[in-house]
Design a protein around this motif. Sequence first.
Motif, short mmCIF file in Angstrom:
data_model
loop_
_atom_site.label_atom_id
_atom_site.label_comp_id
_atom_site.label_asym_id
_atom_site.label_seq_id
_atom_site.Cartn_x
_atom_site.Cartn_y
_atom_site.Cartn_z
N ASN A 1 0.85 -1.19 0.00
CA ASN A 1 0.00 0.00 0.00
C ASN A 1 0.88 1.24 0.00
O ASN A 1 1.67 1.46 0.93
CB ASN A 1 -0.92 -0.01 1.22
CG ASN A 1 -1.92 1.13 1.21
OD1 ASN A 1 -1.56 2.28 1.41
ND2 ASN A 1 -3.18 0.81 0.95
N LEU A 2 0.78 2.05 -1.04
CA LEU A 2 1.66 3.21 -1.20
C LEU A 2 1.49 4.23 -0.09
O LEU A 2 2.48 4.75 0.45
CB LEU A 2 1.41 3.86 -2.56
CG LEU A 2 1.69 3.00 -3.79
CD1 LEU A 2 1.27 3.74 -5.06
CD2 LEU A 2 3.16 2.62 -3.87
N ALA A 3 0.25 4.53 0.28
CA ALA A 3 -0.01 5.52 1.32
C ALA A 3 0.52 5.05 2.67
O ALA A 3 1.09 5.83 3.45
CB ALA A 3 -1.50 5.82 1.41
N GLU A 4 0.37 3.76 2.96
CA GLU A 4 0.86 3.22 4.23
C GLU A 4 2.38 3.22 4.29
O GLU A 4 2.98 3.52 5.33
CB GLU A 4 0.33 1.80 4.43
CG GLU A 4 -1.16 1.74 4.73
CD GLU A 4 -1.67 0.31 4.90
OE1 GLU A 4 -0.83 -0.63 4.85
OE2 GLU A 4 -2.88 0.13 5.08
N LEU A 5 3.03 2.91 3.16
CA LEU A 5 4.50 2.95 3.12
C LEU A 5 5.00 4.38 3.31
O LEU A 5 6.00 4.61 4.00
CB LEU A 5 4.99 2.37 1.79
CG LEU A 5 6.52 2.40 1.58
CD1 LEU A 5 7.24 1.66 2.70
CD2 LEU A 5 6.88 1.78 0.22
N ASP A 6 4.31 5.34 2.71
CA ASP A 6 4.66 6.75 2.87
C ASP A 6 4.60 7.16 4.34
O ASP A 6 5.51 7.81 4.86
CB ASP A 6 3.70 7.60 2.03
CG ASP A 6 4.12 9.07 1.96
OD1 ASP A 6 5.26 9.38 2.35
OD2 ASP A 6 3.31 9.89 1.53
#
Length: 243
Positions: A87-92
């Motif tokens: 998940n891109l937002a979670e990694l960010d």
Amino acid sequence: MNTHNIAVLSAMLIRAGFEEGIGYRLLQRISFTPAAFILIEKLQKNKDLLTCQLYFERNGTEYACGYYDVSLIKGIVMPERSLNNINLAELDLAMDVIDWQFKADSESFRLDDELTWKREKEIAEAVNQLARLSATQDGKHFADALKLKYWLGSGLEELVGNLNAIRAKFEISQRVYFIEGEGISVDEAYRFLLNRWMEKKMQAKRREKGKEALNDKTEPQGEGLSKGLLLKKRRSKSRRIKQ
């Protein structure tokens, strides 16, 4: 030391939009009396980062700043999207809470106690997810964006490789000159770079649409050509049988 010269330079730079504390940063460098030096100033504009490199040269006992290079890295925001089960937002968010500044040592570190190297464990997990993202073309774009967002200027360049190639994809820069102590302000330079960034974005979209249109045109033509050749071969074979 020519304190009047430092005061004049500080006033000029503050008028251009740099922070009040720039005078002390100038003093620190001028105290070494170098022939020339570069002062790097980073300014946050909304969610965007402006990096300014100011160039100073000494002439006798006085220093002059003839120009500065200003670059814009547009605010990098990850969408709510998953790629390769990441998940891109979670990694960010996970990378945002990590202290990425390089540390030479730690008084509390003990290899047998994971709590003393919790940060390094989180770093290893983030780096692993970035590597998995980079395995796909779409994912690589977002992985590069996150590397630039969190690693640029962290002192980790020697560990993570040269970020300049990545930086070139996301950054827009411009040189701003001072003439007789006056030049366009940082805010004006920022608006100019925003306009260039929008133009670059629109050009990229036009190129992408052009590629899609070209693909749409070539695919039917290829099919028609193949059918035409097949029909021609069948007719030729039919004539030979009749003869």
